[in-house]
Design an enzyme around this catalytic site. Structure first.
Site, PDB file in Angstrom:
ATOM      1  N   ARG A  10       1.285  -1.122   0.082  1.00 49.96           N
ATOM      2  CA  ARG A  10      -0.355  -0.238   0.167  1.00 49.96           C
ATOM      3  C   ARG A  10       0.959   1.324   0.101  1.00 49.96           C
ATOM      4  O   ARG A  10       1.412   1.260   0.624  1.00 49.96           O
ATOM      5  CB  ARG A  10      -0.856   0.245   1.286  1.00 49.96           C
ATOM      6  N   LYS A  69      -2.771  -1.508   8.648  1.00 47.74           N
ATOM      7  CA  LYS A  69      -4.361  -1.028   8.511  1.00 47.74           C
ATOM      8  C   LYS A  69      -5.055  -1.913   8.952  1.00 47.74           C
ATOM      9  O   LYS A  69      -6.058  -2.087   9.817  1.00 47.74           O
ATOM     10  CB  LYS A  69      -4.399  -0.957   6.776  1.00 47.74           C
ATOM     11  N   ARG A 104      -1.233  -1.171  -6.970  1.00 44.38           N
ATOM     12  CA  ARG A 104      -1.478  -2.748  -5.929  1.00 44.38           C
ATOM     13  C   ARG A 104      -2.157  -3.384  -6.251  1.00 44.38           C
ATOM     14  O   ARG A 104      -2.158  -4.875  -6.662  1.00 44.38           O
ATOM     15  CB  ARG A 104      -1.907  -2.047  -4.476  1.00 44.38           C
ATOM     16  N   HIS A 132      -4.697  -8.555   3.020  1.00 40.52           N
ATOM     17  CA  HIS A 132      -5.633  -9.080   3.236  1.00 40.52           C
ATOM     18  C   HIS A 132      -6.209  -9.458   4.660  1.00 40.52           C
ATOM     19  O   HIS A 132      -5.746 -10.905   4.480  1.00 40.52           O
ATOM     20  CB  HIS A 132      -6.922  -9.181   2.101  1.00 40.52           C
ATOM     21  N   TYR A 145     -10.900  -5.507  -5.704  1.00 44.50           N
ATOM     22  CA  TYR A 145     -10.147  -5.609  -6.722  1.00 44.50           C
ATOM     23  C   TYR A 145     -10.965  -6.061  -7.813  1.00 44.50           C
ATOM     24  O   TYR A 145     -10.589  -5.813  -9.286  1.00 44.50           O
ATOM     25  CB  TYR A 145      -8.797  -6.740  -6.610  1.00 44.50           C
TER      26      TYR A 145
END
Length: 395
Positions: free
Chosen positions: A208, A249, A335, A358, A368
């Site tokens: 990221r 994240k 990404r 993820h 995506y």
């Protein structure tokens, strides 16, 4: 003969100084013994009496009513000033921009007590013509929290924003991915860019942008440990981000990724270039241990990264048979390109999800929206097969 009012009933009189009728009502005494008197004014007797009735109704409801001139703009300003305390600086900036761009110009002059659900519905309907659904949700949230805060402080009786739903807005900008041909062209075009290593590492590891910008040299191992059992390949530790806490994240976003050969060479070049930058900057250099920096050693700004990335894409756009519009792309799409290229190569969904950090494979599919095919070193090996291990400029 007019009947005399009882003592304490209040009255109605003309104020020469204000040129308005003043209606008053006495409501007894407060705990300290002070008389409680409520007043209201109007240009006519009828208007003054009507206003006084409204004031008395509010008093009976237990509200310490805000000044009659308190507007939506005042409520929003109070929320921005006091309601975002302790939030991340970027969050405050984003909400401030949304309020000053979309909320205040349209509704700011409206008195908060007069704001109706119809006003909010019309505002959202107008904004739905130019904003995406997600943006509509964001601006409604700003207004909702502003009014909710004002209501908690007895500035208004109720929050009419909560009565209004968000309409469907314009479709958001779809996520894009570079094709293999475009990706190879980007890597070549980036060789003379200050962001050469940043682009290579981002594209070949799927990091990221908020993880790449704070990457430190002490989280980069360009040699590995081939004598270990099992052998440890060259790698980067994605353990930090630009978030206020410094954390990634999600918990699964903390990951250590093996580096493909092309990324290893790019980082070696970056280390050498940074040495020259440090020398050129002299006393202005600020040592932060960062891998990707400005000319004086400070952390890269997201806008500057995006601007430099688009400069590289502008060169790519001049390559024959490469259909690409630079202004439509952002650095985040390196990404999505990583995910897409691995998917086309047949790497399984579970492995791709691990590589990009993820929280679940569902996130990989939903965000995506690519054709994911069914097989943390796999990414590096695959990227070597795709792009080779050419060392880049000057090698």
């Amino acid at each position: 003969m007019t009947k005399r009012r009882s003592r304490g009933d209040g009255g109605l009189h003309w104020d020469d100084k204000r040129q308005r009728w003043i209606a008053t009502a006495s409501l007894g005494h407060d705990p300290s013994g002070k008389r409680v008197v409520k007043r209201a004014s109007g240009r006519t007797k009828t208007a003054a009496k009507a206003k006084l009735k409204e004031v008395l109704r509010d008093y009976e409801d237990g509200l310490a009513i805000a000044p009659s001139g308190y507007t939506v703009k005042d409520a929003v300003a109070d929320w921005l000033k006091y309601g975002l305390s302790g939030r991340d600086e970027s969050t405050v900036t984003t909400n401030t921009i949304l309020c000053h761009t979309h909320v205040i110009p349209a509704l700011g002059a409206r008195k908060l007590r007069d704001l109706s659900a119809d006003d909010v519905d019309k505002w959202l309907a107008d904004k739905s013509k130019v904003l995406s659904t997600r943006s509509l949700q964001a601006i409604r949230s700003c207004l909702n929290r502003s009014v909710k805060r004002a209501m908690a402080r007895d500035k208004v009786k109720r929050n009419v924003v909560e009565l209004c739903s968000v309409p469907a807005g314009r479709p958001g900008r779809p996520s894009k991915s570079l094709t293999l041909k475009q990706a190879e062209a980007v890597l070549v075009a980036a060789e003379d860019s200050p962001l050469y290593a940043y682009i290579v590492v981002s594209l070949l590891t799927g990091g990221r942008t908020e993880e790449m910008r704070p990457l430190r040299w002490d989280h980069v191992n360009l040699e590995g440990d081939p004598k270990a059992t099992p052998a440890v390949p060259p790698h980067i530790a994605v353990w930090r981000s630009v978030r206020s806490t410094g954390d990634t994240k999600t918990k699964k976003s903390r990951r250590t990724l093996a580096l493909p050969g092309r990324a290893i060479d790019a980082l070696k070049i970056q280390r050498e270039r940074q040495g020259w930058q440090r020398l050129a900057a002299g006393d202005q250099w600020q040592e932060n241990g960062l891998v990707f920096t400005s000319a004086v050693g400070t952390e890269l700004d997201a806008a500057n990264v995006r601007r430099e990335f688009r400069k590289v894409l502008a060169q790519v756009a001049r390559v024959p048979d490469v259909d690409l519009k630079p202004h439509e792309w952002t650095t985040r799409e390196t990404r999505t390109s990583f995910v897409s290229i691995l998917s086309d190569k047949g790497i399984p969904l579970e492995e791709i999800s691990r590589l990009v950090g993820h929280s679940s494979t569902a996130v990989t599919e939903e965000v995506y929206r690519k054709q994911i095919r069914p097989v943390i070193q796999t990414g590096a090996v695959t990227m070597d097969e795709i792009f080779g291990t050419d060392s880049g400029p000057g090698r």
